[in-house]
Design an enzyme around this catalytic site. Structure first.
Site, PDB file in Angstrom:
ATOM      1  N   GLY A  11     -15.781 -10.032 -64.619  1.00  0.00           N
ATOM      2  CA  GLY A  11     -15.778 -12.194 -64.987  1.00  0.00           C
ATOM      3  C   GLY A  11     -14.640 -12.296 -65.700  1.00  0.00           C
ATOM      4  CG  HIS A 103      -4.306  -4.276 -55.834  1.00  0.00           C
ATOM      5  ND1 HIS A 103      -5.496  -2.926 -55.795  1.00  0.00           N
ATOM      6  CD2 HIS A 103      -3.283  -2.830 -56.487  1.00  0.00           C
ATOM      7  CE1 HIS A 103      -5.372  -1.852 -55.662  1.00  0.00           C
ATOM      8  NE2 HIS A 103      -4.027  -1.730 -56.039  1.00  0.00           N
TER       9      HIS A 103
HETATM   10  C1  GRF Z   1      -8.866  -6.873 -61.930  1.00  0.00           C
HETATM   11  O1  GRF Z   1      -8.793  -5.530 -62.615  1.00  0.00           O
HETATM   12  C2  GRF Z   1      -8.956  -7.206 -60.388  1.00  0.00           C
HETATM   13  O2  GRF Z   1      -7.722  -6.152 -60.302  1.00  0.00           O
HETATM   14  C3  GRF Z   1      -9.605  -6.205 -59.927  1.00  0.00           C
HETATM   15  O3  GRF Z   1     -10.861  -6.404 -60.122  1.00  0.00           O
HETATM   16  C4  GRF Z   1     -10.949  -6.318 -61.607  1.00  0.00           C
HETATM   17  C5  GRF Z   1     -11.994  -7.319 -61.748  1.00  0.00           C
HETATM   18  O4  GRF Z   1     -12.357  -7.471 -63.401  1.00  0.00           O
HETATM   19  N1  GRF Z   1      -9.706  -6.480 -58.519  1.00  0.00           N
HETATM   20  P1  GRF Z   1     -13.142  -8.801 -63.769  1.00  0.00           P
HETATM   21  O5  GRF Z   1     -14.731  -8.754 -63.564  1.00  0.00           O
HETATM   22  O6  GRF Z   1     -12.459 -10.307 -62.976  1.00  0.00           O
HETATM   23  O7  GRF Z   1     -12.795  -8.457 -65.595  1.00  0.00           O
END
Ligand code: GRF
Length: 198
Positions: A11, A103
């Site tokens: 998150g 991404h």
């Molecule tokens: C991020 O690294 C994003 O690039 C990928 O999923 C991850 C989510 O991380 N799509 P978080 O839950 O926001 O820390």
């Protein structure tokens, strides 16, 4: 614009998005968090920022549950942040291009099926790239394939490990995602999805 965030990760991007919406002249407000796991960090973020949240686990009713939640909260733009599966096509279609994802690479490099989390950074290092970064793009039928809304990049350091690179790219994401959503929502201004489709 009324946005919803869907994911099941720690998150950190959701926190950056909520924080930006609260502390700045943002073009969006976070109106809903959907988590696919009750224990995901993203649920704690929703609580911290007092955003309505629901848990919708992957099941036969997942698609319908998401669609109903989006309608109920009159969501204009859906943001993916750590969703571990491809979003069902019916949701992409109903939202008419108003779905964004972040991404952790410079798409079109190192995207597609199997390219998530640490795998992305390992691929970047294995390719011998000198730069990497993060990309915010529109979600379409294909993995990591839609129009690029914004990208930020960083130089890869000599001897940097995959985990170190992942941490630095994550930090980049936290500044990129809110800016990209602001820009996307400003472009949509006056054309709120829910108003158009009521
Ligand atoms: C991020 O690294 C994003 O690039 C990928 O999923 C991850 C989510 O991380 N799509 P978080 O839950 O926001 O820390």
């Amino acid at each position: 614009m009324r946005i919803a965030i869907i994911g099941s990760g720690s998150g950190t991007n959701a926190r950056a998005l909520c924080s930006h919406a609260r502390d700045s002249a943002s073009t969006y407000q976070v109106c809903l968090v959907i988590s696919t796991k009750a224990s995901a960090g993203i649920m704690g973020v929703a609580e911290e920022f007092d955003v309505p949240a629901c848990v919708l686990e992957y099941s036969e009713t997942f698609e319908q549950g998401v669609l109903e939640a989006l309608l109920q909260h009159r969501i204009d733009v859906l943001l993916l942040a750590g969703l571990m599966r491809h979003l069902p096509m019916s949701i992409v279609q109903v939202m008419h291009g108003h779905v964004l994802n972040i991404h952790p690479s410079l798409l079109p490099l190192h995207g597609g099926k199997g390219m998530y989390g640490i795998h992305v950074h390992r691929a970047v290092l294995a390719a011998g790239d000198s730069v990497t970064g993060a990309t915010v793009h529109v979600v379409t039928e294909e993995y990591d394939d839609g129009r690029i809304v914004a990208q930020d990049q960083l130089d890869i350091r000599t001897g940097e490990s995959d985990v170190e690179l992942q941490e630095r790219v994550k930090a980049l994401e936290h500044s990129l995602y809110p800016r990209a959503v602001d820009k996307f929502c400003a472009e949509l201004a006056g054309r709120a999805f829910f108003e158009q489709n009521r």
